[in-house]
Design an enzyme around this catalytic site. Structure first.
Site, mmCIF file in Angstrom:
data_model
loop_
_atom_site.group_PDB
_atom_site.id
_atom_site.type_symbol
_atom_site.label_atom_id
_atom_site.label_comp_id
_atom_site.label_asym_id
_atom_site.label_seq_id
_atom_site.Cartn_x
_atom_site.Cartn_y
_atom_site.Cartn_z
ATOM 1 N N LEU A 16 0.773 -1.089 0.094
ATOM 2 C CA LEU A 16 0.120 -0.145 -0.068
ATOM 3 C C LEU A 16 0.798 1.351 0.120
ATOM 4 C CD1 LEU A 16 -2.950 -0.588 2.416
ATOM 5 C CD2 LEU A 16 -3.016 -0.471 -0.042
ATOM 6 N N ASP A 247 0.007 -9.117 -4.420
ATOM 7 C CA ASP A 247 1.290 -8.540 -4.706
ATOM 8 C C ASP A 247 1.064 -7.021 -5.501
ATOM 9 O OD1 ASP A 247 4.297 -8.071 -4.141
ATOM 10 O OD2 ASP A 247 4.709 -9.314 -5.879
#
Length: 344
Positions: A16, A247
């Site tokens: 993130l 991912d």
């Protein structure tokens, strides 16, 4: 029109970032996923419980108002880790430690130089029920980049599993037939995440007709035979050992389209739709829900999400780019079509 309603999925491997980048990408995951396992490779990395709790607060602040999304926090394993840190992490609700072999991928400079010196730490993880998440590549310069995952299995993964046989291990973002075979043959304490790109693309998609920097990720895309082995694994008899982990790894367009471009593909925007395409092509749409919404939760020992999302067999065009801090971000399949759309 064909629809598919499934339990709300979880993303068991997500990047993130932080700051403005975090604010740009977090809402895309939060609208699809109930939870996500958040990778700790920030600069500086998330190495302490205090780091993780502070990062979690920043993630929560970046979510849209009213979002029920829950970030599951991890710590970055370093040579300095101790059994006491494992106990502290468990008490604070940290779900896992992430192994980055030093130098293997983005922001892995602080990674582990000799995992076998950390066996007491791994034993404490097994005792506490904290998961061990593994970026499974060796970093020796003499090992070809396409062989680094397979080499890791023999050099590191099998010896560690032999020394700490009850450790719960997730072999992250597997890319090879060898990795799939290891997971299939190991006990139920070993599972794997698989990304959309490694199920949909092979190394021709990276290198044929020009270098495609937006298809560059680590571990690098492999041969078509490996892609087929991964699809067979996630749809096969032991599919319960594999689960969704995108991912998704955002990098600004300028950092990707570069003489030394960054590794990572941003797939969070249309993650479940891309996976639906994989399972549909394999004639296994009925197995998508387990992969996306059940297997990961079960392995982590958390309940499944209680709400659902609905996919519609309706084509959508992925934007060429989206705003990302001061620049722009190119999503997976940018400018192309995906045959499924989530009903929001």
């Amino acid at each position: 029109m064909q629809t598919l309603t499934i339990i709300r999925p979880d993303d068991m491997h997500l990047h993130l970032r932080d700051g403005d980048a975090l604010k740009a990408v977090a809402p895309y995951t939060a609208r699809q996923m109930g939870r996500a396992v958040i990778m700790p490779n920030l600069k500086p990395p998330v190495v302490s419980v205090a780091d993780a709790l502070a990062y979690k607060a920043r993630i929560m602040a970046a979510l849209p108002e009213g979002s029920a999304f829950e970030p599951l926090m991890t710590l970055y394993l370093t040579d300095q880790a101790t059994p006491a840190l494992v106990r502290e992490a468990k008490a604070a609700g940290i779900v896992a430690f992430k192994l980055y072999p030093a130098g293997a991928t983005t922001n892995s400079d602080s990674g582990v130089t000799d995992l076998f010196k950390l066996i007491p730490v791994l034993e404490e993880m097994a005792k506490q029920g904290i998961l061990f998440l593994v970026h499974g590549e060796v970093t020796d310069p003499e090992i070809d980049i396409f062989d680094r995952e397979a080499a890791f299995i023999g050099r590191v993964m099998k010896p560690v599993l032999a020394q700490v046989p009850n450790l719960k291990v997730v072999f992250e973002h597997i890319t090879t037939a060898e990795a799939a075979r290891l997971v299939l043959e190991a006990g139920d304490n070993v599972a794997a995440t698989v990304t959309p790109q490694h199920l949909l693309l092979n190394r021709n998609d990276l290198l044929v007709g020009g270098v495609r920097p937006h298809h560059f990720c680590l571990p690098v895309l492999k041969r078509e035979t490996h892609r087929q082995a991964l699809v067979a694994a996630v749809t096969g008899e032991k599919a319960h050992k594999f689960f969704l982990g995108t991912d998704s790894a955002p990098h600004a367009k300028s950092a990707k389209e570069n003489a030394c471009g960054c590794a990572g593909m941003f797939s969070a925007m249309t993650a479940i739709e891309l996976y639906a395409e994989v399972f549909e092509k394999a004639g296994a749409l009925d197995k998508l829900e387990a992969f996306a919404s059940k297997n990961g939760a079960r392995f982590y020992g958390i309940p499944e999400n209680t709400d659902t999302i609905t996919l519609v067999k309706q084509s959508q065009t992925v934007p060429a780019s989206i705003p990302y801090g001061d620049g722009e971000l190119v999503p997976m399949r940018a400018g192309g079509e995906i045959g499924w759309t989530v009903q929001y």
